[in-house]
Motif scaffolding. Structure first.
Motif, PDB file in Angstrom:
ATOM      1  N   ALA A   1       1.280  -1.093   0.219  1.00  0.00           N
ATOM      2  CA  ALA A   1       0.579  -0.121   0.096  1.00  0.00           C
ATOM      3  C   ALA A   1       0.843   1.318   0.341  1.00  0.00           C
ATOM      4  O   ALA A   1       0.683   2.157  -1.027  1.00  0.00           O
ATOM      5  CB  ALA A   1      -0.736   0.106   1.217  1.00  0.00           C
ATOM      6  N   LEU A   2       1.949   1.246   1.018  1.00  0.00           N
ATOM      7  CA  LEU A   2       2.757   2.318   1.132  1.00  0.00           C
ATOM      8  C   LEU A   2       3.956   2.977  -0.600  1.00  0.00           C
ATOM      9  O   LEU A   2       3.078   3.951  -0.831  1.00  0.00           O
ATOM     10  CB  LEU A   2       3.775   2.233   2.005  1.00  0.00           C
ATOM     11  N   ARG A   3       3.645   1.350  -1.242  1.00  0.00           N
ATOM     12  CA  ARG A   3       4.464   1.553  -2.151  1.00  0.00           C
ATOM     13  C   ARG A   3       3.668   2.432  -3.294  1.00  0.00           C
ATOM     14  O   ARG A   3       4.409   3.082  -4.499  1.00  0.00           O
ATOM     15  CB  ARG A   3       5.173   0.722  -3.029  1.00  0.00           C
ATOM     16  N   LEU A   4       2.574   1.254  -3.791  1.00  0.00           N
ATOM     17  CA  LEU A   4       1.738   2.284  -4.740  1.00  0.00           C
ATOM     18  C   LEU A   4       1.142   3.553  -4.130  1.00  0.00           C
ATOM     19  O   LEU A   4       1.105   4.531  -4.913  1.00  0.00           O
ATOM     20  CB  LEU A   4       0.121   1.106  -3.917  1.00  0.00           C
ATOM     21  N   PHE A   5       1.249   3.800  -2.887  1.00  0.00           N
ATOM     22  CA  PHE A   5       0.426   5.473  -2.253  1.00  0.00           C
ATOM     23  C   PHE A   5       1.928   6.477  -3.118  1.00  0.00           C
ATOM     24  O   PHE A   5       1.725   7.112  -3.119  1.00  0.00           O
ATOM     25  CB  PHE A   5       0.308   5.607  -0.573  1.00  0.00           C
ATOM     26  N   SER A   6       2.869   5.868  -2.984  1.00  0.00           N
ATOM     27  CA  SER A   6       4.052   6.899  -3.108  1.00  0.00           C
ATOM     28  C   SER A   6       4.314   6.515  -5.159  1.00  0.00           C
ATOM     29  O   SER A   6       4.869   7.802  -5.450  1.00  0.00           O
ATOM     30  CB  SER A   6       5.222   6.489  -2.393  1.00  0.00           C
ATOM     31  N   GLN A   7       3.761   6.021  -5.097  1.00  0.00           N
ATOM     32  CA  GLN A   7       3.595   6.170  -7.086  1.00  0.00           C
ATOM     33  C   GLN A   7       2.347   6.037  -7.456  1.00  0.00           C
ATOM     34  O   GLN A   7       1.978   6.995  -8.629  1.00  0.00           O
ATOM     35  CB  GLN A   7       3.159   4.484  -7.533  1.00  0.00           C
TER      36      GLN A   7
END
Length: 709
Positions: A186-192
Motif C-alpha cells: 500500500a505504501l509503495r503504491l501510495f508513493s507511485q
DNA sequence: TTAGGGTTAG
C-alpha cells in the motif's frame, strides 16, 4: 340534444373557483388519461417505495410503468442486489432492450453480481460488456479486494488501460492492500500515485492504523496537513483520532481536537468525530475530558453513548459504565450489540452476576441474545461469574458462532477445570471447520494443566506446533511448562524452558517454580528462582513460593534468609483477601479481619462451623500455615483465612440452600480447600470459590477440581 | 437519469 352531464363542461372553462366548495367538481384534467403525467406519478411512487426499502411494492409499481427508462431498471436491479436477490436482478437486466442498455446499467449489474458474491457472473458480464470505463474496472478490482483476492485485483489493475486509471482506482488498491495486511505494498503504491486526493490520504492513514502502525499513521496525517495541499475531511480526523487513541498519544489527539474546531466538524454536530473524541480521551485515561466532550454533543446517538460506556469500562470505572447504560435506556436510546458487550464486560469487572442477569434479560427482550457479539459476552460473563452451565446454554443458542465464541466457551470451561468438556468442545470446533487460533491453544493447555491431562497436552501442543498459520508464543510455552511441571515432570519442564525457540520470560520460570513448590523439587526451584530474580529482582510471588517451599521442608533458616532479603529489597507480600458481592455490594475480608459490621455473628458462626468440622474428622494441616510458630497459633491463623470469613458471611446473608460464590486474589490454601469441602457438606450448599488459578465448585464434601489444582 | 474509492463504539 341530450342533456350533458353536469361535470363535463363547466369546471374546465371556469377560471374562478366556485364559492361553495361542496358544489365543486374535480378538475377534468385529473380524470383524463395523460400518459406523461401518469408515468411521472408512477415514477415518483416507485422511487418512494425503493427509498423506503419496500421492494415488492416498488416492483408492482415498476411493472405498471410503460417502457421504463433504463435508469429505473438500473435502480430496480441494484435494489434486488442489496436484497441479495441476484436472479431477479439478472432477469431484469436481460429484459432491458440491448440498444438501450447503457454503461451505467452494465456497471450496475456487475456490481450487483459482486454484492451477491457471484464473481463468475461478474467476470462473464465484464467480458461481455461492449464498452468499459474507469468505473467498470474499479468495481471489479474493489470486489476482488473485498474478498481477499489480491492477486486477481493486481491482474486487473495491471491490465487496465492507463488512461482509465483515475484516483479512485488507485485509492481502491491502496485501501485493499491495507485491508489484506499488505501495508508495505500500500505504501509503495501510495508513493507511485500520479495524484492524491483526501480519500487517498485518509485510506493510507486508516490502513496504517488498522495494521498496528498508528505512529506512522500520525506522521502521514502531519504530512498531509503540512505539505499535501489537500484539505482534510471529518473522516481524516476520525482516522487520526483512532490512531492517537490506540497508542494513547495525548499530544497528537489534542492537536486533532483543535483541528476539529478549525474545520467546523466539532461543535458536537458530527457524531463520528464526537464518538472518536470520547474514545480518544478515554484511551488516554482522561474520563473527565471524555465526559465533557460527550456533554457538548448536540444529538447523541447510540455510538456516542456506547463510546462513553466503553470508556468507563476501559478505565475500570465499571459502576459509572453501568450507570451510563441505565441512562441511555432512560433517554430512550436503544442499546445495540456493542452497548451490551461493554455493559456485560463491566459486569465481569464488578463480578456482579445479578446485574449481568438483568442485562441478559434486556438483551433477550430485544432479541439480541443469540447474536454473536452479545452471545460471546454473555458466555464470558457467566463463565467468569462461576456459572458454566449458563455459559454453555448461551453458547448453544448463538446463531453463527465465530472463533471468539468457541474460545470464550473453551477458556471458560478450562477455568472451571472441566478438561474433558474443553476437549469435546475443541473436537466439535474442528468438525465445524472453525479455524482455531492462539487463544484456543492457551485455553486447551490450561484445561489440560488443571485436569492433569499431560498426554492430551503433548498431542495438542504438537498439533498446533505443526500448524503453519500459527506461531507458538512465549505464553504457549509457559502453559506447556506449567502442564509438565504440575504433572510432576519438573525436569522435562525445565528442559523445555531452557530449549524453547523464544526466550523464556519470568512467567515461564515462575510457573516452573510453582510446580517445584508443588512437588518439593528444591534443586530446580533454586535455579528457576535465580532466573526470575535476574529478570525481576522484586518479584514477590517468587519470594513467597521459594519461602513456602523451604518452610514445607522445615528449613526455617532459609525461610528467614528469604524474608530478610524481601525486607532488604522492600518486597511486600500481597496480603490474601476474599470478597463476596451481594445485591450489587462487594464485601471484602482479610485474614482474621474484624472490620465488617457483622463481625460478631461471623465469628460466632465460624466457631460453630469449627466444632462441626472437627466432628466430621477435620484436622488442620499445618504445613499450609508455613510459619515456624506454635501449633495452636497456626490453627487459629488457618481458621480465620479470608475465604472462610467471606463464606461464613455469605451463609449468614443468603437464603438457605442457595449457592454461594466468593472470589480470592491468591490461590486457596490446601487446608482451606479441605475445610470448605466439609463446610459445603455440613451446610448442604454449593460453595463456589474463584481463586487466582481457577474455579472450585464445592458440593457434598468434594470439589470439582478433584483436589488437583 | 441510473454506476466505483476513505470513518466511529465492541
Amino acid at each position: 340534444m341530450p342533456k350533458k352531464p353536469h361535470f363535463s363542461i363547466q369546471p374546465i372553462f371556469t377560471t374562478t373557483q366556485p364559492t361553495n366548495s361542496k358544489c365543486r367538481t374535480p378538475p377534468f384534467t385529473t380524470l383524463l388519461q395523460n400518459p406523461k403525467a401518469s408515468s411521472t406519478s408512477l415514477n415518483s411512487t416507485f422511487l418512494n417505495h425503493l427509498k423506503n426499502q419496500r421492494l415488492d411494492s416498488a416492483r408492482a409499481v415498476f411493472n405498471k410503468i410503460p417502457s421504463p427508462h433504463v435508469s429505473l431498471c438500473t435502480r430496480m436491479l441494484l435494489a434486488y442486489a442489496h436484497n441479495h436477490n441476484l436472479p431477479q436482478a439478472i432477469n431484469l437486466f436481460n429484459q432491458i432492450p440491448s440498444n438501450t442498455k447503457d454503461i451505467i446499467s452494465w456497471n450496475s449489474i456487475i456490481r450487483a453480481s459482486i454484492l451477491c458474491g457471484d464473481f463468475i457472473t461478474a467476470v462473464k458480464l465484464f467480458d461481455e460488456m461492449p464498452h468499459r470505463n474507469s468505473i467498470s474496472w474499479t468495481t471489479m478490482i474493489h470486489g476482488f479486494l473485498s474478498l481477499g483476492r489480491v492477486v486477481d485485483a493486481e491482474t486487473f489493475f495491471r491490465a487496465m488501460p492507463s488512461a482509465d486509471k483515475d484516483v479512485a482506482t488507485w485509492n481502491v488498491m491502496v485501501n485493499g492492500y491495507c485491508n489484506n495486511g499488505r501495508v508495505n505494498d500500500a505504501l509503495r503504491l501510495f508513493s507511485q500515485m500520479p495524484c492524491r486526493d483526501v480519500i487517498s490520504w485518509t485510506s493510507i492513514i486508516a490502513g496504517l492504523d488498522r495494521n498496528g502502525k498508528s505512529s506512522q499513521a500520525l506522521v502521514f496525517l502531519k504530512d498531509m496537513v503540512s505539505c499535501s495541499g489537500v484539505d482534510i475531511s471529518s473522516t481524516t480526523l476520525v482516522c487520526g483520532l483512532s490512531a492517537a487513541a490506540k497508542i494513547s498519544d495525548f499530544n497528537a489527539g489534542i492537536q486533532i481536537h483543535c483541528r476539529t474546531f478549525k474545520f467546523g466538524y466539532c461543535c458536537g454536530f458530527d457524531q463520528f468525530v464526537s464518538a472518536s473524541l470520547v474514545t480518544f480521551y478515554a484511551s488516554c485515561k482522561r474520563m473527565d475530558d471524555a465526559f465533557k466532550v460527550f456533554c457538548e454533543i448536540v444529538c447523541k446517538n447510540v455510538v456516542v453513548w456506547t463510546a462513553l460506556l466503553t470508556g468507563y469500562g476501559l478505565n475500570e470505572k465499571h459502576d459509572d459504565a453501568l450507570e451510563v447504560f441505565g441512562d441511555m435506556m432512560r433517554f430512550c436510546v436503544v442499546p445495540n450489540e456493542s452497548s451490551f458487550t461493554s455493559a456485560l464486560n463491566s459486569c465481569v469487572g464488578l463480578e456482579d452476576l445479578e446485574k449481568g442477569r438483568v442485562i441478559h434479560a434486556v438483551a433477550v427482550k430485544m432479541g439480541l441474545e443469540n447474536g454473536v457479539y452479545v452471545g460471546n459476552s454473555l458466555v464470558v460473563m457467566y463463565s467468569k461469574c462461576g456459572y458454566t452451565g449458563d455459559a454453555l446454554c448461551v453458547f448453544n443458542g448463538i446463531g453463527e458462532k465465530n472463533v471468539v465464541s468457541w474460545n470464550s466457551v473453551i477458556v471458560g470451561c478450562a477455568q472451571h477445570g472441566c478438561g474433558l468438556w474443553t476437549l469435546a468442545l475443541f473436537k466439535q470446533m474442528l468438525m465445524e471447520g472453525v479455524e482455531s487460533d492462539e487463544i484456543t491453544l492457551t485455553g486447551l493447555l490450561s484445561a489440560c494443566s488443571r485436569s492433569g491431562m499431560l498426554q492430551k497436552a503433548r498431542c495438542i501442543f504438537g498439533y498446533f506446533g505443526r500448524k503453519r498459520s500459527m506461531k507458538l508464543t512465549v505464553e504457549h510455552y509457559a502453559c506447556m511448562v506449567d502442564v509438565l511441571g504440575r504433572c510432576g515432570e519438573v525436569e522435562e519442564a525445565e528442559a523445555l524452558a531452557m530449549s524453547m525457540p523464544v526466550e523464556a520470560n519470568s512467567m515461564v520460570w515462575l510457573v516452573l517454580l510453582s510446580a517445584c513448590r508443588m512437588h518439593s523439587n528444591l534443586g530446580v526451584a533454586e535455579r528457576a528462582a535465580k532466573r526470575i530474580f535476574e529478570m525481576e529482582p522484586n518479584c514477590s510471588a517468587a519470594y513467597v513460593l521459594l519461602s513456602n517451599l523451604y518452610a514445607s521442608l522445615r528449613r526455617w533458616s532459609e525461610v528467614a534468609r528469604i524474608r530478610r532479603k524481601m525486607k532488604h529489597n522492600g518486597v511486600v507480600k500481597q496480603p490474601g483477601s476474599s470478597w463476596i458481592t451481594l445485591k450489587g455490594l462487594r464485601h471484602d475480608f482479610l485474614c482474621a479481619d474484624r472490620s465488617h459490621p457483622l463481625t460478631e455473628k461471623i465469628y460466632e458462626k465460624l466457631e460453630w462451623l469449627g466444632v462441626k468440622l472437627k466432628e466430621q474428622g477435620y484436622v488442620p494441616d499445618q504445613q499450609f500455615a508455613l510459619h515456624d510458630v506454635e501449633i495452636e497459633q497456626t490453627e487459629e491463623m488457618l481458621s480465620y483465612h479470608s475465604e472462610r470469613l467471606a463464606i461464613v458471611f455469605g451463609l449468614l446473608s443468603t437464603v438457605e440452600g442457595s449457592t454461594i460464590t466468593i472470589m480470592k486474589n491468591l490461590r486457596v490454601c490446601g487446608d482451606c480447600h479441605n475445610a470448605i469441602k466439609l463446610m459445603a457438606k455440613i451446610v448442604d450448599r454449593e460453595i463456589v470459590v474463584r481463586d487466582s488459578s481457577r474455579f472450585h465448585h464445592f458440593k457434598n464434601g468434594i470439589c470439582s477440581c478433584g483436589d488437583y489444582w
